[in-house]
Design an enzyme around this catalytic site. Structure first.
Site, PDB file in Angstrom:
ATOM      1  N   SER A  45       2.744  -2.069  10.491  1.00 44.27           N
ATOM      2  CA  SER A  45       4.199  -2.050  11.099  1.00 44.27           C
ATOM      3  C   SER A  45       5.168  -2.986  10.229  1.00 44.27           C
ATOM      4  O   SER A  45       5.915  -3.212  11.042  1.00 44.27           O
ATOM      5  CB  SER A  45       4.581  -1.380  12.271  1.00 44.27           C
ATOM      6  OG  SER A  45       4.482  -0.437  12.170  1.00 44.27           O
ATOM      7  N   HIS A  71      -9.711   1.562   4.651  1.00 49.57           N
ATOM      8  CA  HIS A  71      -8.529   2.045   5.095  1.00 49.57           C
ATOM      9  C   HIS A  71      -9.018   2.761   6.842  1.00 49.57           C
ATOM     10  O   HIS A  71      -9.815   3.865   6.489  1.00 49.57           O
ATOM     11  CB  HIS A  71      -7.744   1.956   4.309  1.00 49.57           C
ATOM     12  CG  HIS A  71      -6.120   2.038   5.272  1.00 49.57           C
ATOM     13  ND1 HIS A  71      -5.809   3.149   5.663  1.00 49.57           N
ATOM     14  CD2 HIS A  71      -4.869   1.017   4.732  1.00 49.57           C
ATOM     15  CE1 HIS A  71      -4.546   2.775   6.502  1.00 49.57           C
ATOM     16  NE2 HIS A  71      -3.996   1.738   5.501  1.00 49.57           N
ATOM     17  N   GLU A  74      -5.767  -4.068  10.935  1.00 49.84           N
ATOM     18  CA  GLU A  74      -4.736  -3.476  11.410  1.00 49.84           C
ATOM     19  C   GLU A  74      -5.134  -2.829  11.978  1.00 49.84           C
ATOM     20  O   GLU A  74      -6.073  -1.836  12.008  1.00 49.84           O
ATOM     21  CB  GLU A  74      -5.105  -3.344   9.914  1.00 49.84           C
ATOM     22  CG  GLU A  74      -4.483  -2.805   8.562  1.00 49.84           C
ATOM     23  CD  GLU A  74      -3.685  -1.974   7.658  1.00 49.84           C
ATOM     24  OE1 GLU A  74      -2.561  -2.281   7.181  1.00 49.84           O
ATOM     25  OE2 GLU A  74      -4.970  -1.356   6.896  1.00 49.84           O
ATOM     26  N   GLU A  76      -7.355   4.815   7.311  1.00 46.56           N
ATOM     27  CA  GLU A  76      -6.828   6.340   6.851  1.00 46.56           C
ATOM     28  C   GLU A  76      -7.759   7.694   6.399  1.00 46.56           C
ATOM     29  O   GLU A  76      -8.046   8.676   6.689  1.00 46.56           O
ATOM     30  CB  GLU A  76      -4.938   6.787   5.862  1.00 46.56           C
ATOM     31  CG  GLU A  76      -4.906   5.931   7.069  1.00 46.56           C
ATOM     32  CD  GLU A  76      -3.189   6.020   6.430  1.00 46.56           C
ATOM     33  OE1 GLU A  76      -2.750   5.640   5.597  1.00 46.56           O
ATOM     34  OE2 GLU A  76      -2.500   5.253   6.871  1.00 46.56           O
ATOM     35  N   LYS A 124       0.013   4.386  -0.579  1.00 45.47           N
ATOM     36  CA  LYS A 124      -0.997   5.740  -0.023  1.00 45.47           C
ATOM     37  C   LYS A 124      -0.434   6.378  -1.171  1.00 45.47           C
ATOM     38  O   LYS A 124      -0.436   6.572  -2.081  1.00 45.47           O
ATOM     39  CB  LYS A 124      -0.369   6.011   0.697  1.00 45.47           C
ATOM     40  CG  LYS A 124      -0.230   5.065   2.109  1.00 45.47           C
ATOM     41  CD  LYS A 124      -0.591   4.850   4.004  1.00 45.47           C
ATOM     42  CE  LYS A 124      -0.825   3.317   4.635  1.00 45.47           C
ATOM     43  NZ  LYS A 124      -0.173   3.939   6.061  1.00 45.47           N
ATOM     44  N   ASN A 168       0.794  -1.151   0.054  1.00 44.31           N
ATOM     45  CA  ASN A 168      -0.103   0.053   0.030  1.00 44.31           C
ATOM     46  C   ASN A 168       0.630   1.161   0.021  1.00 44.31           C
ATOM     47  O   ASN A 168       1.904   1.611   1.130  1.00 44.31           O
ATOM     48  CB  ASN A 168      -0.609  -0.019   1.677  1.00 44.31           C
ATOM     49  CG  ASN A 168      -1.540   0.967   1.567  1.00 44.31           C
ATOM     50  OD1 ASN A 168      -1.750   1.897   0.328  1.00 44.31           O
ATOM     51  ND2 ASN A 168      -2.184   1.147   2.340  1.00 44.31           N
ATOM     52  N   GLY A 210       2.184   2.556  10.936  1.00 41.28           N
ATOM     53  CA  GLY A 210       3.299   3.808  10.374  1.00 41.28           C
ATOM     54  C   GLY A 210       4.329   3.628  11.610  1.00 41.28           C
ATOM     55  O   GLY A 210       5.145   4.843  12.227  1.00 41.28           O
TER      56      GLY A 210
HETATM   57  P1  PGA Z   1       2.451   0.347   8.334  1.00 41.30           P
HETATM   58  O1  PGA Z   1       1.587   0.450   7.110  1.00 41.30           O
HETATM   59  O2  PGA Z   1       3.453  -0.644   7.457  1.00 41.30           O
HETATM   60  O3  PGA Z   1       3.333   1.630   7.107  1.00 41.30           O
HETATM   61  O4  PGA Z   1       1.677   0.017   8.887  1.00 41.30           O
HETATM   62  C1  PGA Z   1       0.047  -0.719   6.568  1.00 41.30           C
HETATM   63  C2  PGA Z   1      -1.093   0.518   6.163  1.00 41.30           C
HETATM   64  O5  PGA Z   1      -1.758   1.493   7.021  1.00 41.30           O
HETATM   65  O6  PGA Z   1      -1.607  -0.291   5.307  1.00 41.30           O
END
Ligand code: PGA
Length: 263
Positions: A225, A106, A178, A108, A11, A9, A184
């Site tokens: 992460s 997601h 998640e 976000e 983003k 992803n 992140g």
């Molecule tokens: P990350 O993001 O691996 O940077 O934690 C995962 C995601 O948001 O899908």
């Protein structure tokens, strides 16, 4: 054994040029790894999915071509095919562009765009109708976890997304658990915690669909992460079919290491 899945992803991190360069680098690195020729991805039962921004999908699609063994995914879609919906993207167009997958719900988007469970539900329906495989993201915030309602939140998100949706033999879905608070952060949850949650998700899927359909058509993956160092501890779990990778998918070397750790 079910195929393992790795989803990158990206983003809103990469522009046109960067997306092009990163896809080319990933392909090149995969091709040069010993025992990792792309045609072996099929044999090794691994699906790699790259999810660039909308504006870069065509270019990444061109680079991957259908034969590379790596698939294309979008980061969102709308719930209607076409019409007066300024700024939205049709799932049908994504399919026509070469997408096989689409990330939906997601955290976000839930946070920044106030996407509700009902919106996610409508998008899942539209994606399946367009013959895309939805990657449905669910996860609790730190506050929900502290209040002790983590399991409830997950089950609610899951039920809302899928209630009333029948899966036919050919339709597949991916559920990505998640935990929002580790995304992140550089600190994943423990494999035990992921296993616990994946079992709950699996049980809910078995409540919803016939067991055979769950086994064949539904995959449960972990995100938050994930890195080359910890990926194996997640994919080795019986209930985990793969990973959704954000930050660590932005560097070709790290991402290819993650892919290689799985096979
Ligand atoms: P990350 O993001 O691996 O940077 O934690 C995962 C995601 O948001 O899908």
């Amino acid at each position: 054994m079910k195929r393992k899945i790795i989803i990158a992803n990206w983003k809103m991190n990469l522009g046109f040029k960067e997306s092009k360069t990163l896809s080319e680098k990933i392909l090149k690195k995969l091709k040069t790894r010993p025992n990792f020729f792309l045609r072996n991805l099929k044999i090794k039962k691994l699906d790699i999915i790259l999810c660039p921004s909308f504006t870069n999908l065509s270019e990444v699609s061109r680079i991957l071509k259908s034969k590379s063994g790596i698939f294309l995914g979008a980061q969102d879609c709308f719930w209607e095919d076409h019409g007066e919906f300024t700024g939205e993207i049709s799932p049908v167009w994504l399919k026509n562009l070469g997408c096989r997958y689409v990330i939906l719900g997601h955290s976000e988007r839930r946070k920044n765009l106030k996407e509700t469970n009902n919106m996610v539900h409508q998008k899942v329906k539209a994606a399946l109708k367009a013959e895309l495989i939805p990657i449905i993201c669910i996860g609790e915030t730190l506050e929900e976890r502290r209040r002790g309602i983590k399991d409830y939140v997950i089950l609610d998100q899951l039920s809302s997304a899928l209630t009333g949706i029948d899966l036919d033999l050919k339709q597949k879905i991916i559920i990505a658990y998640e935990p929002v608070w580790v995304i992140g952060s550089g600190r994943a949850i423990t494999p035990n915690e992921a296993e616990y949650m994946n079992k709950i998700i699996l049980q809910r899927m078995i409540d919803f669909y016939p067991l055979e359909r769950v086994k064949k058509n539904i995959s449960i993956i972990y995100g938050g992460s994930v890195s080359a160092d910890n990926v194996k501890s997640f994919v080795d779990l019986e209930t985990t079919d793969g990973v959704l990778v954000g930050g660590s998918s932005l560097k070709a070397a790290e991402f290819v290491k993650i892919c290689q750790a799985i096979i």
